[in-house]
Write a protein that holds these residues in place. Structure first.
Motif, PDB file in Angstrom:
ATOM      1  N   SER A 194      42.068  37.293  28.973  1.00 52.26           N
ATOM      2  CA  SER A 194      42.414  36.070  29.703  1.00 52.26           C
ATOM      3  C   SER A 194      43.312  35.159  28.877  1.00 52.26           C
ATOM      4  CB  SER A 194      41.141  35.306  30.081  1.00 52.26           C
ATOM      5  OG  SER A 194      40.422  36.046  31.030  1.00 52.26           O
TER       6      SER A 194
ATOM      7  N   ILE B 234      47.037  36.213  28.718  1.00 53.56           N
ATOM      8  CA  ILE B 234      47.757  35.848  29.948  1.00 53.56           C
ATOM      9  C   ILE B 234      47.952  34.330  30.020  1.00 53.56           C
ATOM     10  CG2 ILE B 234      47.762  35.999  32.474  1.00 53.56           C
ATOM     11  CD1 ILE B 234      47.899  38.765  31.185  1.00 53.56           C
TER      12      ILE B 234
ATOM     13  N   LYS C 141      50.872  32.969  28.574  1.00 51.40           N
ATOM     14  CA  LYS C 141      52.118  33.373  29.246  1.00 51.40           C
ATOM     15  C   LYS C 141      52.742  34.626  28.637  1.00 51.40           C
ATOM     16  CE  LYS C 141      52.120  29.222  31.414  1.00 51.40           C
ATOM     17  NZ  LYS C 141      50.681  28.940  31.571  1.00 51.40           N
TER      18      LYS C 141
ATOM     19  N   ARG D 164      41.602  39.995  37.399  1.00 52.12           N
ATOM     20  CA  ARG D 164      41.549  40.043  35.940  1.00 52.12           C
ATOM     21  C   ARG D 164      40.432  39.162  35.375  1.00 52.12           C
ATOM     22  NH1 ARG D 164      46.303  37.698  35.082  1.00 52.12           N
ATOM     23  NH2 ARG D 164      47.342  39.640  35.572  1.00 52.12           N
ATOM     24  N   SER D 165      40.249  37.998  35.964  1.00 51.31           N
ATOM     25  CA  SER D 165      39.270  37.036  35.450  1.00 51.31           C
ATOM     26  C   SER D 165      37.835  37.535  35.607  1.00 51.31           C
ATOM     27  CB  SER D 165      39.425  35.699  36.185  1.00 51.31           C
ATOM     28  OG  SER D 165      39.217  35.891  37.577  1.00 51.31           O
TER      29      SER D 165
END
Lengths: 470, 470
Positions: free
Chosen positions: B238, B241, B244, B346-347
């Motif tokens: 996490s 991402i 960025k 994803r989370s």
């Protein structure tokens, strides 16, 4: 037709204030940004949520009332003109950005959100929603999804389709389905998400969308290259790609457009140039610096007479104005502006522009061409006057030849504007009878009563551009 | 059934040497890479060109003979198992790379081309075809298109769907249509290109495809981070991402998988680690350098017990072996390997892995989990024995709970393997009855006689994993 009983039912769903069948209300939504198409709807309705949309669609399906979903009406294919009457659906109450999820890099929105508002909202969080149609200041995400809108950043970043990962859809039978998710990968069943993107409202109504976001590029540089001949500009485009550089923007304007833009925007463009390339690159500073330098060298090698790299943001904006102002500038010239978007493989851009110029001469028309050279998506544009029947006929014939030429070069009749009613008569050129039959079968399967934006995509007859109703 | 007359007709189309209805030939194509599904086809046919495919399909449509297009049979959903008999179509004669177009950045291929052969051919020209399914050494592009295959580079580059821009398709009625073109933008009609990608051979046969290529990244770096707890690994994903950074690869292995892989590949992995992240970044050297350094810092911040950046290509390959070898290593353990690909946002990766472990304990199973953490696409895998009916029942129940949990977390039942026959009974969990009804309507519209790979995607009844035939 909407009789008193149906009207009462509609009002019972949305309330009096959200249904309008006054003459003024109907006239307001009788046309969109596409010249020369007009037809009165029977009413205009503004549902407040998905359930109301579903209830309304059930009523329409039962009584075979056409349903025309409409965003800002900024499309250029007559896609939201209610050519068969019925109910125009507005999304002014469904215009919320529901969530920007920074962990999964998604935004979930209602269809009425203005494109630029979304772009600004995600950029405030350091994220990026690339699709930037020319109309983004007024267009809605719902409209962009229905039309699969493109924009100036398509070459590097793709189009609206590439950023839609989940949809809530009201089907023609009024049931509500959900496709996809906050998922980079999902192969559970057919790809209905992409089937609905670009389906022009003919398969159902999109009531919510989850969009993929990407990190915002760290920096951007803008440059303008002027050419004394078209061929050299086109060769530059090919050379840039052959050098394994994919610019964020790679736009083209011909001399005719250039003159009109300069006259309109007064930004000091040399109107004796035969062609202009507007080029932007974005990304990490080192890469942008290197790419822009390499691109400038390639332009010079290909005999660009001037290569100007913007030094400031203001300068960059002045340069992009040259391209962004093209349609507004052209629209000033004559009462009617017919803008098309024949698209060809990148390698055929020069051939296509040459063919357009020959066709313009043949039919004695002033065709200005600009567009997205990097992805072969050109916008040949004719300033004309719809009242001049004789000239309009020549315009029709010219565009038919342009479409035929695009197909001959391996292209398509529309790259980003959609088929709507305007290009429906030409769709067979691209898809053949068997391709159209297959698509019609899908349409009939999902909308057996043909209530969803009827008359769009599929031509009823060989009728070309005509004024309907009024 | 194929009677003598039909057999003669088939042979008249493809020649004796390209039709096989011997017991051995039929047995050879009675199963694919999916454990526990087997059924004999009536025959196997190897058409030499699109016209022969069309003629064969016409025969099948007339006589209601199932058509099962098959690439390498490496799919993991029973997608190419001829569960209702009929004709298996092989593409061994249609395996040419027809063109690599460096100006338009496209490759045009026949369906039988091996994925890795295409990847190597375009890389030799400095171009890149990103989709890299685990089976790429044997899988075919036709199979990849039918299944919308993913791979390790999906997070940054997307899946097969994102690289297919034109198709030639033989429809169920035998007509040949073409979709798309060498075009970055094309909105002429519904997006049949994407509708057919991932349609698992149930809507027609893909006989040619044009694929989008991108410039090959200049450089690549590989690293491995080891964790003492799962949570920390998930948080790292996490955080990367949130900073960025979109890595080219962001893979995860749990301890159970780690142990099996080390035992198999002997690459010196510390088997006391609870979780491993394999991370790759590619692109311009400056950017890769910066990203990898930042990612290493993030791993350390999140208490990775070891962060190892490969210094050489050989070292990088050793690290990726840890991930690439996972399925082979697991397959050695027991006679049957059941590998799934439940996918979540994803989370939710950490929550999903925790749930999988709880479910494993509940059903007393050894579930090893690895997969694409960056896009939430996990591969919980059970080494088992199909002959052990009691254990297989527990496996069934465990996977049903895993699918339910994935949906609860906003995910899907399959991220990249497809529905086929294996996940058909669970599809309703994801799509609901109305979603399935809409997809079935499309299926019926395009294949009214249900000859195209029947029994796939849509469940006939509530039957779960069973051995069919034999």
């Amino acid at each position: 037709m909407i009789n008193e009983q149906i009207k009462e039912r509609i009002i019972s769903i949305v309330g009096t204030e959200n249904f309008d069948d006054s003459k003024v209300g109907r006239l307001t939504y009788s046309y969109d940004a596409t010249p020369n198409f007009q037809a009165l709807p029977d009413g205009v309705v503004s549902p407040r949520n998905t359930e109301e949309v579903a209830e309304l669609v059930k009523v329409c399906n039962k009584h075979h009332i056409p349903v025309v979903p409409r965003g800002a009406g900024s499309n250029l294919c007559g896609g939201t003109c209610p050519t068969e009457g019925g109910l125009v659906f507005l999304f002014k109450h469904m215009n919320e950005i529901l969530e920007i999820d920074e962990e999964n890099l998604t935004a979930t929105v209602q269809p009425g959100v203005i494109t630029l508002d979304l772009i600004n909202a995600v950029e405030a969080k350091g994220l990026f929603f690339p699709p930037d149609p020319g109309s983004m200041k007024t267009s809605t995400i719902g409209g962009n999804i229905n039309e699969n809108s493109g924009g100036l950043r398509g070459l590097k970043y793709g189009v609206t389709r590439d950023y839609v990962i989940a949809l809530e859809i009201v089907l023609a039978n009024g049931s509500i389905i959900r496709t996809g998710g906050k998922l980079a990968k999902d192969v559970a069943g057919y790809d209905f998400t992409r089937l609905y993107v670009g389906s022009e409202g003919t398969l159902g109504i999109v009531t919510e969308a989850t969009l993929k976001l990407v990190p915002i590029p760290e920096t951007k540089k803008t440059m303008l290259a002027l050419y004394e001949d078209l061929e050299a500009a086109a060769t530059t485009v090919s050379k840039i790609i052959a050098n394994k550089i994919i610019p964020a923007t790679l736009e083209f304007l011909d001399q005719a457009t250039l003159k009109v833009v300069e006259d309109y925007a007064k930004i000091g463009l040399p109107t004796d140039a035969k062609a202009v390339l507007l080029i932007e690159q974005d990304g990490a500073p080192e890469v942008v610096e290197r790419d822009i330098k390499k691109i400038a060298d390639l332009c010079t090698e290909e005999n660009a007479v001037s290569v100007q790299i913007a030094k400031t943001k203001a300068e960059a904006e002045a340069l992009t104005t040259a391209r962004r102002a093209a349609l507004s500038a052209l629209a000033r010239l004559k009462p009617t502006t017919i803008l098309e978007d024949a698209t060809v493989p990148r390698s055929q851009v020069a051939n296509m522009v040459k063919a357009i110029n020959e066709i313009a001469e043949k039919y004695q028309l002033n065709i200005c061409t600009f567009g997205h050279a990097g992805d072969g998506n050109l916008h040949p544009t004719v300033p004309t006057d719809a009242r001049n029947k004789e000239e309009m006929e020549r315009v029709e014939k010219a565009f038919e030849e342009i479409f035929e030429k695009a197909i001959e070069l391996g292209g398509t009749i529309t790259g980003e504007h959609g088929v709507g009613i305007m290009k429906a008569p030409y769709l067979e050129l691209k898809l053949g009878q068997e391709g159209i039959a297959a698509m019609k079968a899908v349409k009939t399967a999902l909308d057996p009563n043909n209530i969803m934006n009827p008359g769009k995509i599929f031509a009823k007859d060989s009728r070309k551009r005509v004024v309907i109703g009024q």
